[in-house]
Design a protein around this motif. Structure first.
Motif, PDB file in Angstrom:
ATOM      1  N   GLY A 167      48.738  41.566  39.905  1.00 46.05           N
ATOM      2  CA  GLY A 167      48.145  41.802  41.212  1.00 46.05           C
ATOM      3  C   GLY A 167      48.463  40.713  42.204  1.00 46.05           C
ATOM      4  N   ILE A 168      48.182  40.999  43.448  1.00 47.73           N
ATOM      5  CA  ILE A 168      48.437  40.033  44.509  1.00 47.73           C
ATOM      6  C   ILE A 168      47.343  40.127  45.565  1.00 47.73           C
ATOM      7  N   CYS A 169      47.003  38.987  46.117  1.00 52.27           N
ATOM      8  CA  CYS A 169      46.003  38.906  47.169  1.00 52.27           C
ATOM      9  C   CYS A 169      46.639  38.269  48.399  1.00 52.27           C
ATOM     10  N   TYR A 170      46.642  39.000  49.510  1.00 47.89           N
ATOM     11  CA  TYR A 170      47.161  38.482  50.778  1.00 47.89           C
ATOM     12  C   TYR A 170      46.000  38.056  51.662  1.00 47.89           C
ATOM     13  N   ASN A 171      46.211  36.993  52.412  1.00 49.49           N
ATOM     14  CA  ASN A 171      45.243  36.558  53.409  1.00 49.49           C
ATOM     15  C   ASN A 171      45.950  36.338  54.731  1.00 49.49           C
ATOM     16  N   VAL A 223      55.770  42.377  42.654  1.00 48.99           N
ATOM     17  CA  VAL A 223      54.412  41.902  42.846  1.00 48.99           C
ATOM     18  C   VAL A 223      54.124  41.689  44.311  1.00 48.99           C
ATOM     19  N   ALA A 224      55.102  41.219  45.057  1.00 50.94           N
ATOM     20  CA  ALA A 224      54.896  40.929  46.475  1.00 50.94           C
ATOM     21  C   ALA A 224      54.737  42.194  47.297  1.00 50.94           C
ATOM     22  N   ARG A 225      55.013  43.342  46.721  1.00 51.18           N
ATOM     23  CA  ARG A 225      54.926  44.587  47.480  1.00 51.18           C
ATOM     24  C   ARG A 225      53.787  45.477  47.011  1.00 51.18           C
ATOM     25  N   SER A 226      53.349  45.295  45.784  1.00 55.88           N
ATOM     26  CA  SER A 226      52.431  46.275  45.243  1.00 55.88           C
ATOM     27  C   SER A 226      51.576  45.671  44.160  1.00 55.88           C
ATOM     28  N   ILE A 227      50.795  46.504  43.523  1.00 56.46           N
ATOM     29  CA  ILE A 227      49.988  46.114  42.387  1.00 56.46           C
ATOM     30  C   ILE A 227      50.218  47.154  41.322  1.00 56.46           C
ATOM     31  N   ILE A 276      40.309  37.770  36.266  1.00 61.44           N
ATOM     32  CA  ILE A 276      40.762  38.669  37.329  1.00 61.44           C
ATOM     33  C   ILE A 276      39.760  38.643  38.482  1.00 61.44           C
ATOM     34  N   PRO A 277      40.199  38.383  39.708  1.00 61.03           N
ATOM     35  CA  PRO A 277      39.264  38.403  40.836  1.00 61.03           C
ATOM     36  C   PRO A 277      38.795  39.814  41.140  1.00 61.03           C
ATOM     37  N   LYS A 278      37.645  39.916  41.773  1.00 60.83           N
ATOM     38  CA  LYS A 278      37.131  41.210  42.197  1.00 60.83           C
ATOM     39  C   LYS A 278      37.820  41.566  43.512  1.00 60.83           C
ATOM     40  N   SER A 279      38.778  42.481  43.433  1.00 64.66           N
ATOM     41  CA  SER A 279      39.595  42.799  44.605  1.00 64.66           C
ATOM     42  C   SER A 279      40.107  44.220  44.504  1.00 64.66           C
ATOM     43  N   ALA A 280      40.592  44.753  45.626  1.00 60.15           N
ATOM     44  CA  ALA A 280      41.198  46.085  45.636  1.00 60.15           C
ATOM     45  C   ALA A 280      42.404  46.135  44.713  1.00 60.15           C
ATOM     46  N   SER A 281      43.201  45.074  44.765  1.00 61.52           N
ATOM     47  CA  SER A 281      44.400  45.002  43.945  1.00 61.52           C
ATOM     48  C   SER A 281      44.059  45.104  42.463  1.00 61.52           C
ATOM     49  N   ALA A 282      43.032  44.360  42.036  1.00 63.49           N
ATOM     50  CA  ALA A 282      42.629  44.369  40.634  1.00 63.49           C
ATOM     51  C   ALA A 282      42.036  45.720  40.241  1.00 63.49           C
ATOM     52  N   ALA A 283      41.197  46.295  41.114  1.00 61.86           N
ATOM     53  CA  ALA A 283      40.587  47.582  40.804  1.00 61.86           C
ATOM     54  C   ALA A 283      41.640  48.669  40.636  1.00 61.86           C
ATOM     55  N   HIS A 284      42.629  48.667  41.508  1.00 59.83           N
ATOM     56  CA  HIS A 284      43.713  49.644  41.441  1.00 59.83           C
ATOM     57  C   HIS A 284      44.460  49.531  40.121  1.00 59.83           C
ATOM     58  N   GLY A 292      49.064  37.005  40.474  1.00 59.23           N
ATOM     59  CA  GLY A 292      48.748  36.633  39.104  1.00 59.23           C
ATOM     60  C   GLY A 292      49.072  37.730  38.124  1.00 59.23           C
ATOM     61  N   VAL A 293      49.259  37.339  36.879  1.00 60.99           N
ATOM     62  CA  VAL A 293      49.451  38.265  35.766  1.00 60.99           C
ATOM     63  C   VAL A 293      48.333  37.990  34.770  1.00 60.99           C
ATOM     64  N   TYR A 294      47.687  39.065  34.290  1.00 61.81           N
ATOM     65  CA  TYR A 294      46.496  38.928  33.454  1.00 61.81           C
ATOM     66  C   TYR A 294      46.640  39.779  32.198  1.00 61.81           C
ATOM     67  N   GLN A 295      46.240  39.195  31.061  1.00 57.27           N
ATOM     68  CA  GLN A 295      46.260  39.907  29.790  1.00 57.27           C
ATOM     69  C   GLN A 295      45.006  39.564  28.992  1.00 57.27           C
ATOM     70  N   PRO A 296      44.590  40.453  28.093  1.00 55.85           N
ATOM     71  CA  PRO A 296      43.416  40.155  27.273  1.00 55.85           C
ATOM     72  C   PRO A 296      43.638  38.944  26.365  1.00 55.85           C
ATOM     73  N   LYS A 297      42.610  38.111  26.288  1.00 51.72           N
ATOM     74  CA  LYS A 297      42.633  36.950  25.409  1.00 51.72           C
ATOM     75  C   LYS A 297      41.197  36.555  25.096  1.00 51.72           C
ATOM     76  N   ASP A 298      40.886  36.488  23.817  1.00 53.91           N
ATOM     77  CA  ASP A 298      39.542  36.092  23.370  1.00 53.91           C
ATOM     78  C   ASP A 298      38.448  36.959  23.994  1.00 53.91           C
ATOM     79  N   GLY A 299      38.711  38.256  24.083  1.00 54.81           N
ATOM     80  CA  GLY A 299      37.693  39.178  24.526  1.00 54.81           C
ATOM     81  C   GLY A 299      37.518  39.316  26.021  1.00 54.81           C
ATOM     82  N   GLN A 300      38.415  38.741  26.806  1.00 56.27           N
ATOM     83  CA  GLN A 300      38.356  38.903  28.255  1.00 56.27           C
ATOM     84  C   GLN A 300      39.765  38.756  28.826  1.00 56.27           C
ATOM     85  N   PHE A 301      39.924  39.055  30.105  1.00 55.28           N
ATOM     86  CA  PHE A 301      41.218  38.883  30.731  1.00 55.28           C
ATOM     87  C   PHE A 301      41.436  37.413  31.082  1.00 55.28           C
ATOM     88  N   ALA A 302      42.631  36.934  30.781  1.00 54.94           N
ATOM     89  CA  ALA A 302      43.012  35.569  31.123  1.00 54.94           C
ATOM     90  C   ALA A 302      44.252  35.607  32.004  1.00 54.94           C
TER      91      ALA A 302
END
Length: 429
Positions: free
Chosen positions: A367-371, A17-21, A333-341, A383-393
């Motif tokens: 995914g991961i977000c660096y600042n 996770v620290a290296r990629s998405i 899931i945040p709106k980010s390059a990592s998430a889109a990829h 973060g790790v995200y999976q579907p739950k109740d009709g959306q990603f959690a």
């Protein structure tokens, strides 16, 4: 670098996770059966991190697919690391990528804008008057800036008060304005309410501009006018500001009167609920919505964003259309390059399962977000995200410790560079 291959299944460790998405889609990575009829036609609109990744993944999963990528710009300018361009730490050319490798892999790349979508006929009209048919359509249009949502702020005002929220000319303009500002001036950043692209990016921008000012114009200040009370990784940012830029950055939150209600570009004045502020340099980030083609397709609801089924990214409003990236309503899931990829790759796998008559596997997006707040000083949130109740959690998350020593920050800065190299190679070749 270790980039996940589309024909190999593996579960990411925290080091990965620290290296990629990536995205884990288990059985969907198995070889696909041959299609007896004509190869399915998949059209992807939008050549950013989501769309480019999806188009390439589809061809890698089955080279017989007819995959078309529609993107009017022949050069893509990446937003991640563009704040470093603004601060004079990086050249804009380092952010730019083309689609030559994508085309070489068998994707048909059309350098046209999509102007109309007919879901019944399953066709896309192009700006040059042509059209293309599809069996499945993937929308990855990113964001559209809502110039109608902030009184006084329109496309002309953006030439005076650049948003720089779409990387390219606006990025270069904001850099020039900061370089031209006299020492002792004030840079004002106007930050909108959520949802917005890359929620921590305005605060990274403030940090890196502060780095430039500290070294070049030390009597200058930065003021953040914020339509939110809290923000992602706030404690980490505030600790870094106290350590690196004491007294240089001031933030006025929503409850303190920080919401911007209008602007006057002629005088560089920003108006809030409780007062007016005149800036020597103003970066005004307006509210946002899904890219225009999503609305044209009927895939956006009254929020301006696109509701999807998180298992297969199918639009909840229009049949045979999938939506990925910033345009989608993706829950936690945040709106980010990592998430889109990650969504691009997961969507490709889901489409392959649907075409072969299988049920889509439940995606697990990581995914991961660096600042980066100064050269050699960065922190992250994964973060790790999976579907739950009709959306990603969000089912798991890890944030950099607030009191980490500087060598840890330096390692994260190096990891951020590696992440950018990995994701851009994986998306664009």
């Amino acid at each position: 670098m270790d980039v996940m291959r589309p024909d190999v299944t593996r579960w990411l460790t925290r080091r990965d996770v620290a290296r990629s998405i990536s995205v884990s889609v288990a059985a969907s990575m198995l070889p696909w059966p041959s299609f007896a009829q004509a190869a399915p036609r998949i059209v992807v609109i939008g050549g950013g991190f989501g769309g480019a990744s999806c188009a390439r993944a589809l061809r890698q999963l089955d080279a017989k697919l007819q995959v078309t990528l529609i993107e009017p710009s022949q050069i893509f300018t990446a937003c991640p690391f563009s704040n470093e361009v603004i601060a004079g730490l990086r050249e804009l050319q380092a952010q730019q990528f083309n689609y030559e490798r994508t085309a070489a892999e068998g994707v048909t790349v059309i350098a046209q804008a999509a102007t109309k979508i007919d879901p019944q006929a399953r066709s896309v009209d192009l700006a040059d008057g042509g059209s293309i048919s599809y069996d499945r359509l993937v929308l990855s249009p990113g964001i559209e800036l809502r110039f109608d949502a902030l009184p006084g702020y329109d496309q002309d005002a953006a030439l005076k008060m650049p948003h720089a929220w779409k990387a390219g000319e606006q990025t270069a303009l904001l850099r020039k304005q900061i370089e031209a500002m006299e020492d002792g001036g004030t840079v004002v950043l106007a930050v909108p309410a959520a949802p917005l692209r890359c929620p921590p990016a305005p605060y990274e921008r403030a940090s890196l501009i502060a780095h430039y000012l500290k070294n070049k114009k030390p009597r200058s200040k930065i003021l953040i006018l914020d339509a939110k009370d809290g923000f992602s990784q706030q404690k980490l940012f505030e600790a870094a500001w106290k350590e690196l830029y004491p007294g240089m950055i001031e933030r006025i939150a929503l409850s303190q009167g920080g919401r911007v209600t209008s602007v006057d570009a002629a005088t560089n004045t920003i108006v809030t609920d409780f007062g007016n502020y005149t800036a020597q340099v103003a970066s005004v980030i307006p509210p946002q919505r899904a890219g225009r083609i999503a609305e044209i397709a009927g895939a956006a609801d009254n929020t301006g964003w696109c509701p999807i089924d998180p298992v297969n990214f199918a639009s909840k409003l229009v049949p045979n259309i999938h939506v990925i990236g910033d345009a989608a309503i993706a829950g936690g899931i945040p709106k980010s390059a990592s998430a889109a990829h990650a969504q691009g790759k997961a969507c490709a796998a889901a489409i392959m399962n649907m075409l072969s008559g299988k049920s889509p596997e439940t995606p697990r997006l990581t995914g991961i977000c660096y600042n980066t707040v100064a050269p050699g000083y960065a922190f992250s949130l994964s973060g790790v995200y999976q579907p739950k109740d009709g959306q990603f959690a969000e089912v798991e998350s890890t944030t950099s410790p607030v009191n980490a020593p500087r060598d840890v920050r330096a390692r994260e800065a190096e990891a951020a560079e590696n992440w950018f190299k990995t994701i851009t190679v994986d998306a664009f070749g």
